[in-house]
Design a protein around this motif. Structure first.
Motif, PDB file in Angstrom:
ATOM      1  N   SER A 129       0.851  -1.193   0.000  1.00  0.00           N
ATOM      2  CA  SER A 129       0.000   0.000   0.000  1.00  0.00           C
ATOM      3  C   SER A 129       0.882   1.236   0.000  1.00  0.00           C
ATOM      4  O   SER A 129       1.990   1.235   0.557  1.00  0.00           O
ATOM      5  CB  SER A 129      -0.872   0.019   1.258  1.00  0.00           C
ATOM      6  OG  SER A 129      -1.400   1.317   1.461  1.00  0.00           O
ATOM      7  N   VAL A 130       0.365   2.289  -0.591  1.00  0.00           N
ATOM      8  CA  VAL A 130       1.105   3.549  -0.571  1.00  0.00           C
ATOM      9  C   VAL A 130       1.229   4.066   0.865  1.00  0.00           C
ATOM     10  O   VAL A 130       2.187   4.772   1.207  1.00  0.00           O
ATOM     11  CB  VAL A 130       0.406   4.567  -1.510  1.00  0.00           C
ATOM     12  CG1 VAL A 130      -0.806   5.186  -0.865  1.00  0.00           C
ATOM     13  CG2 VAL A 130       1.360   5.628  -2.001  1.00  0.00           C
ATOM     14  N   LEU A 131       0.287   3.676   1.719  1.00  0.00           N
ATOM     15  CA  LEU A 131       0.362   4.097   3.126  1.00  0.00           C
ATOM     16  C   LEU A 131       1.436   3.317   3.887  1.00  0.00           C
ATOM     17  O   LEU A 131       1.750   3.651   5.032  1.00  0.00           O
ATOM     18  CB  LEU A 131      -0.996   3.921   3.820  1.00  0.00           C
ATOM     19  CG  LEU A 131      -2.114   4.841   3.313  1.00  0.00           C
ATOM     20  CD1 LEU A 131      -3.449   4.486   3.975  1.00  0.00           C
ATOM     21  CD2 LEU A 131      -1.772   6.301   3.595  1.00  0.00           C
ATOM     22  N   GLY A 132       1.978   2.282   3.264  1.00  0.00           N
ATOM     23  CA  GLY A 132       3.028   1.513   3.909  1.00  0.00           C
ATOM     24  C   GLY A 132       4.422   1.977   3.523  1.00  0.00           C
ATOM     25  O   GLY A 132       5.419   1.470   4.044  1.00  0.00           O
ATOM     26  N   LEU A 133       4.507   2.941   2.623  1.00  0.00           N
ATOM     27  CA  LEU A 133       5.824   3.430   2.216  1.00  0.00           C
ATOM     28  C   LEU A 133       6.493   4.171   3.373  1.00  0.00           C
ATOM     29  O   LEU A 133       5.825   4.835   4.169  1.00  0.00           O
ATOM     30  CB  LEU A 133       5.698   4.364   1.007  1.00  0.00           C
ATOM     31  CG  LEU A 133       5.177   3.733  -0.297  1.00  0.00           C
ATOM     32  CD1 LEU A 133       5.054   4.790  -1.387  1.00  0.00           C
ATOM     33  CD2 LEU A 133       6.090   2.596  -0.752  1.00  0.00           C
ATOM     34  N   GLU A 134       7.794   4.040   3.410  1.00  0.00           N
ATOM     35  CA  GLU A 134       8.532   4.661   4.522  1.00  0.00           C
ATOM     36  C   GLU A 134       8.360   6.178   4.508  1.00  0.00           C
ATOM     37  O   GLU A 134       8.242   6.815   5.542  1.00  0.00           O
ATOM     38  CB  GLU A 134      10.019   4.287   4.392  1.00  0.00           C
ATOM     39  CG  GLU A 134      10.816   4.364   5.680  1.00  0.00           C
ATOM     40  CD  GLU A 134      10.159   3.583   6.828  1.00  0.00           C
ATOM     41  OE1 GLU A 134       9.977   4.187   7.908  1.00  0.00           O
ATOM     42  OE2 GLU A 134       9.810   2.397   6.634  1.00  0.00           O
ATOM     43  N   ARG A 135       8.270   6.727   3.311  1.00  0.00           N
ATOM     44  CA  ARG A 135       8.169   8.182   3.184  1.00  0.00           C
ATOM     45  C   ARG A 135       7.365   8.523   1.937  1.00  0.00           C
ATOM     46  O   ARG A 135       7.609   7.970   0.863  1.00  0.00           O
ATOM     47  CB  ARG A 135       9.591   8.753   3.045  1.00  0.00           C
ATOM     48  CG  ARG A 135       9.663  10.267   3.083  1.00  0.00           C
ATOM     49  CD  ARG A 135      11.027  10.779   2.630  1.00  0.00           C
ATOM     50  NE  ARG A 135      10.847  11.996   1.826  1.00  0.00           N
ATOM     51  CZ  ARG A 135      10.656  12.013   0.515  1.00  0.00           C
ATOM     52  NH1 ARG A 135      10.671  10.888  -0.162  1.00  0.00           N
ATOM     53  NH2 ARG A 135      10.484  13.162  -0.121  1.00  0.00           N
ATOM     54  N   LEU A 136       6.408   9.405   2.098  1.00  0.00           N
ATOM     55  CA  LEU A 136       5.658   9.874   0.939  1.00  0.00           C
ATOM     56  C   LEU A 136       6.324  11.139   0.418  1.00  0.00           C
ATOM     57  O   LEU A 136       6.592  12.060   1.188  1.00  0.00           O
ATOM     58  CB  LEU A 136       4.215  10.193   1.322  1.00  0.00           C
ATOM     59  CG  LEU A 136       3.281   9.022   1.631  1.00  0.00           C
ATOM     60  CD1 LEU A 136       1.926   9.539   2.107  1.00  0.00           C
ATOM     61  CD2 LEU A 136       3.111   8.143   0.411  1.00  0.00           C
ATOM     62  N   PRO A 137       6.590  11.208  -0.881  1.00  0.00           N
ATOM     63  CA  PRO A 137       7.236  12.416  -1.416  1.00  0.00           C
ATOM     64  C   PRO A 137       6.433  13.688  -1.129  1.00  0.00           C
ATOM     65  O   PRO A 137       6.996  14.724  -0.835  1.00  0.00           O
ATOM     66  CB  PRO A 137       7.320  12.140  -2.919  1.00  0.00           C
ATOM     67  CG  PRO A 137       7.295  10.646  -3.034  1.00  0.00           C
ATOM     68  CD  PRO A 137       6.440  10.166  -1.912  1.00  0.00           C
ATOM     69  N   ASP A 138       5.102  13.604  -1.219  1.00  0.00           N
ATOM     70  CA  ASP A 138       4.294  14.806  -1.031  1.00  0.00           C
ATOM     71  C   ASP A 138       3.001  14.424  -0.289  1.00  0.00           C
ATOM     72  O   ASP A 138       1.931  14.337  -0.886  1.00  0.00           O
ATOM     73  CB  ASP A 138       3.970  15.429  -2.407  1.00  0.00           C
ATOM     74  CG  ASP A 138       3.348  16.813  -2.280  1.00  0.00           C
ATOM     75  OD1 ASP A 138       3.078  17.237  -1.135  1.00  0.00           O
ATOM     76  OD2 ASP A 138       3.130  17.458  -3.324  1.00  0.00           O
ATOM     77  N   PRO A 139       3.124  14.213   1.025  1.00  0.00           N
ATOM     78  CA  PRO A 139       1.952  13.718   1.770  1.00  0.00           C
ATOM     79  C   PRO A 139       0.748  14.642   1.690  1.00  0.00           C
ATOM     80  O   PRO A 139      -0.393  14.183   1.754  1.00  0.00           O
ATOM     81  CB  PRO A 139       2.459  13.604   3.213  1.00  0.00           C
ATOM     82  CG  PRO A 139       3.770  14.295   3.267  1.00  0.00           C
ATOM     83  CD  PRO A 139       4.303  14.361   1.884  1.00  0.00           C
ATOM     84  N   GLN A 140       0.976  15.944   1.507  1.00  0.00           N
ATOM     85  CA  GLN A 140      -0.151  16.881   1.439  1.00  0.00           C
ATOM     86  C   GLN A 140      -0.949  16.741   0.148  1.00  0.00           C
ATOM     87  O   GLN A 140      -2.059  17.247   0.040  1.00  0.00           O
ATOM     88  CB  GLN A 140       0.346  18.321   1.580  1.00  0.00           C
ATOM     89  CG  GLN A 140       0.811  18.672   2.989  1.00  0.00           C
ATOM     90  CD  GLN A 140      -0.334  18.624   3.997  1.00  0.00           C
ATOM     91  OE1 GLN A 140      -1.360  19.263   3.807  1.00  0.00           O
ATOM     92  NE2 GLN A 140      -0.166  17.846   5.066  1.00  0.00           N
ATOM     93  N   ARG A 141      -0.359  16.081  -0.815  1.00  0.00           N
ATOM     94  CA  ARG A 141      -1.076  15.878  -2.085  1.00  0.00           C
ATOM     95  C   ARG A 141      -1.323  14.402  -2.374  1.00  0.00           C
ATOM     96  O   ARG A 141      -1.600  14.021  -3.496  1.00  0.00           O
ATOM     97  CB  ARG A 141      -0.306  16.522  -3.244  1.00  0.00           C
ATOM     98  CG  ARG A 141      -0.380  18.045  -3.260  1.00  0.00           C
ATOM     99  CD  ARG A 141       0.080  18.589  -4.624  1.00  0.00           C
ATOM    100  NE  ARG A 141       0.043  20.045  -4.645  1.00  0.00           N
ATOM    101  CZ  ARG A 141       1.009  20.828  -4.181  1.00  0.00           C
ATOM    102  NH1 ARG A 141       2.080  20.290  -3.639  1.00  0.00           N
ATOM    103  NH2 ARG A 141       0.889  22.153  -4.247  1.00  0.00           N
ATOM    104  N   THR A 142      -1.227  13.572  -1.367  1.00  0.00           N
ATOM    105  CA  THR A 142      -1.447  12.137  -1.564  1.00  0.00           C
ATOM    106  C   THR A 142      -2.716  11.730  -0.819  1.00  0.00           C
ATOM    107  O   THR A 142      -2.804  11.898   0.401  1.00  0.00           O
ATOM    108  CB  THR A 142      -0.238  11.332  -1.050  1.00  0.00           C
ATOM    109  OG1 THR A 142       0.952  11.863  -1.633  1.00  0.00           O
ATOM    110  CG2 THR A 142      -0.374   9.863  -1.394  1.00  0.00           C
TER     111      THR A 142
END
Lengths: 537, 537
Positions: free
Chosen positions: A303-316
């Protein structure tokens, strides 16, 4: 869903789709979309899905607004297959000659488990607070349960937060709300094709937001390692192409596990796509409604929520629902997870139009917190049944000599019936679909998913054995008769991609994208040109 | 709901309301409403509700579209009272100093009856068909039940038909869908004021449809026989006025029983209003969500579906829900009845965004068909409790010397607190509302209903005695202290209509519109100008 007559059947690597008829939509968009792109269809005629249903309802007697007529047209034209099926639904006893539905993406394998669980006494909690106006984001007790649930199943590196959760009555509503609050009317989301076609109307009917396609194809060329492979390069090209045509692209929609391909993106691929979006300040809507329906563990779903770091969490912005993973599309429960509180609040403001019963909210909280039942009863049994059904249909297709993507997630196989078309056109594709429907088996054709290559079909296998068996028998009969027909006609003149050849498609691929070789090969077919429409669900 | 700063507090007999801020909305409407009227506010400055919240969220950092910002603004600004209440909710044991909510229109008198009924075993029917994608118009078994239910309770001259029924998750959604399919963006519905203010956003947030007000007032003049009386002449004038200002009016919204007035329209009045609409080819949306909450039989309520003949059945669309009449606003069940199949289909096409759970559909069918329980248990007890609560609050108000409309339907009294305002302005009205909220009693102020006269409040009485008693005590304290304050200030200079004088208001009127005389009279009050917003539900 609602394929429209094409001026050209060949599509480019990128193309902005209006998803409805030019005449009606132009009047709709005159009212709704001053920021819509500057008539790109004039520059690239034939790259749009355009039809002319306006003649059906443009009479002065109509009580509807122009957008009301477009909305009604979607209903009238979009559900031919679905409606035909419901008028003549197969029933083992009452209507054994009825239509077998291998078109609607529902999991019909686990009603016994679900009925038993949903009939337990904890499902009948009636408290005054559940009967009163709710917090439109969802009752706090449910949002807390959703956050825990997603933390666990998405393997998030840190606990997800209830305040980032908004619950509503399904992901269709969520697409509608997100499109409206993220985009101006006429703006667009980038989406790789083939894709779950209903998204077109979800973002369009209320939001008047369009889709800019990233056309993928089955042929493996260049740096691709799989058919229909999405790469950052293709995203970049599609964005450039759409932008140069005047489209204002505000975001990217990713479906993972992918519908209709039945594969998943690797963490590296996800990071690449999210990085692309970050560079261009695009929102990313990640539709993970099949995340617990990955029955091939070897796919290694992330899942994308399982990634260690989101490049742009405010737009995900991530969506999930119980419709697919818990086989309850009729329960209308979906959820948004976003760290962006502005987006969460704006969606919540629209949630008074997408609200779900307090009683259902209580039921869903009970279900999601019942980790024992989910992990020890439901998921193992569900995956085992999905796998068995998948194996059965795969073997049948192989015996028929029909290539298909192996899949391993979701309820569908992406099936290559191109060699049964007399010509590589969408008219021929629709003809085959109609022929199948007349023979009482409903599939979804590729145009409904904006597949650029005519001849692909989505086949749902998440159904009981007796229905699958009959459906596959009927499919076999049609394909055999089509093969028979081809013996009387010249061979097809349209070029074939290597993928339809057994030897050439027997390659390995990550993430369920192996195209399985046929064990035999049937010929192509001819027939009159007929237009029809169906829906993907 | 969301009163906005007024350039002028006096309003004309007709006025087109934009319902939100000019700056943001103009950018929204640039995108959405090319057919919107030609800037009527330039001709009649000050007749619009205009504020400037744009400064709050117009920064470049916002991730939202301009319409997304408007939508979020409605959430942020519209629910001050509701949110404040939820942060400090009264509880007899846990929070005895919390806020008493006499602002939200919910019936809290019958949770015992409802909980008992909804906990019965017939409410836990789980069948595969309920878990699958539904017919978006609603399951046929439910539409059949709704048609029978409405035929019976609306006393229709002929049985109503299931094919004219569409069910969805509440009347908020229905307003949104109807506005979208009946109007172009920027067009308007005529609505008499005061009216249930949430309709403003229901037709605006997705549909971008506006309301053209028919301002009614408390003063009885000319041919009027009651305060706030709606007549065909006023409708004609308002339509002419709105049209002359450039508004394209597509329909008329009637609320019957009326919210917030608590009265009903006679069959003759209804025929007159429907005839007016027919002459002008206007759609009529009739909101009958309080039809079974008429606890004063003498009012003689008549549903529009009970009329012998509808002047224009193809343009008459009726809505009903369980939120009010069954005290279950959290259940999200509403229904449309229309003979117009184009409208029904177009609304159904949007119903995939307004769908409700199959399980709830089954529950609602069980409830609606249980005529014994409804007629012998629920309705008699509900009406008796409503009547007792109404009597208690009425007597308290009379003892306080506060005039009010008598009502007899719904959960509210329309209360005249004008003499407690230092000046007849909406700023003063808001000040009084804030003062009440600080004293831990929440009411709804008249501006939220677009009442043209500052100083009217809606007071909900459908609550348990101990909460009502405390609420009325707190109201008394505030009004008494306001009276005390007025002894130190000059008398108000704004003209008073006769209705605020005890002698002059003691007149009889049909349909619950009697304005009851006060037994005493308190003075007016002064205070600083403060702006705030609340919501009506």
């Amino acid at each position: 869903m609602f394929p429209l007559p094409q001026k050209e059947s060949r599509a480019p690597a990128t193309c902005l789709g209006s998803a409805t008829t030019q005449d009606v939509v132009s009047s709709y968009q005159d009212g709704l979309g001053r920021e819509s792109p500057g008539k790109p269809d004039q520059k690239l005629p034939g790259l749009y899905g355009v039809g002319d249903p306006v003649s059906k309802f443009s009479s002065d007697s109509s009580c509807l607004s122009s957008r009301g007529r477009v909305i009604k047209w979607f209903w009238d034209s979009a559900e031919e297959g679905y409606r035909t099926y419901h008028m003549d639904e197969y029933d083992e006893v009452k209507n054994p000659d009825g239509i077998i539905n291998l078109g609607t993406s529902e999991n019909k394998l686990c009603f016994d488990l679900l009925s038993r669980r949903l009939s337990q006494s904890d499902m009948l909690r009636v408290e005054p607070s559940l009967l009163q106006y709710p917090d439109w984001r969802g009752h706090p007790f449910l949002r807390e349960e959703v956050a825990k649930f997603l933390s666990y199943y998405c393997k998030s590196p840190a606990p997800l937060k209830p305040e980032n959760v908004v619950v509503l009555n399904g992901c269709a509503s969520l697409f509608s709300a997100l499109a409206t609050v993220l985009c101006e009317a006429g703006e667009a989301f980038l989406i790789p094709t083939p894709y779950y076609g209903a998204i077109t109307q979800h973002v369009y009917l209320y939001g008047n937001v369009r889709l800019a396609y990233v056309y993928l194809d089955s042929e493996v060329t260049g740096l691709d390692s799989c058919p229909f492979q999405l790469t950052v390069e293709k995203l970049e090209l599609a964005l450039q192409g759409a932008t140069s045509e005047g489209a204002k692209v505000k975001g990217l929609i990713l479906i993972n596990p992918q519908n209709p391909l039945g594969n998943v993106y690797s963490p590296e691929e996800l990071q690449g796509f999210l990085g692309f979006a970050e560079r261009h300040k695009l929102h990313v809507i990640v539709d993970e409604v099949y995340m617990l329906s990955v029955f091939e563990e070897s796919l290694g779903y992330h899942s994308v929520l399982g990634l260690e770091r989101l490049p742009d969490p405010q737009r995900t912005h991530v969506m999930w629902a119980t419709s697919k993973d818990f086989g309850m599309s009729g329960l209308r429960f979906g959820t948004l997870y976003t760290e962006n509180q502005e987006v969460a609040t704006a969606v919540a403001s629209l949630c008074r139009y997408h609200g779900l019963s307090g009683l259902l909210q209580s039921q869903m909280a009970q279900l999601l917190r019942d980790r024992d039942w989910i992990n020890q009863v439901y998921l193992p049994e569900n995956h085992s049944r999905l796998k068995a059904a998948h194996t059965y249909v795969s073997e049948e297709l192989q015996a028929l000599g029909v290539p298909f993507l192996r899949g391993g997630a979701g309820f569908f196989l992406w099936v290559d019936l191109r060699k049964f078309l007399r010509q590589g056109t969408f008219e021929e594709e629709l003809l085959l679909w109609r022929r199948l429907l007349e023979s009482k088996v409903l599939l979804s054709f590729g145009k409904a998913f904006e597949c650029k290559e005519p001849g692909w079909f989505r086949l749902i296998f998440s159904d009981k054995t007796h229905r699958l068996r009959l459906g596959m028998q009927r499919l076999r009969q049609v394909l055999e008769s089509k093969s028979q027909e081809t013996e009387d006609v010249p061979p097809p003149t349209t070029p074939r991609t290597p993928v339809s050849s057994a030897d050439e498609v027997a390659f390995a691929c990550d993430s369920g994208r192996r195209l399985l070789p046929p064990k035999s090969s049937l010929g192509a077919a001819r027939g009159p040109v007929m237009m029809c429409r169906t829906e993907t669900l």
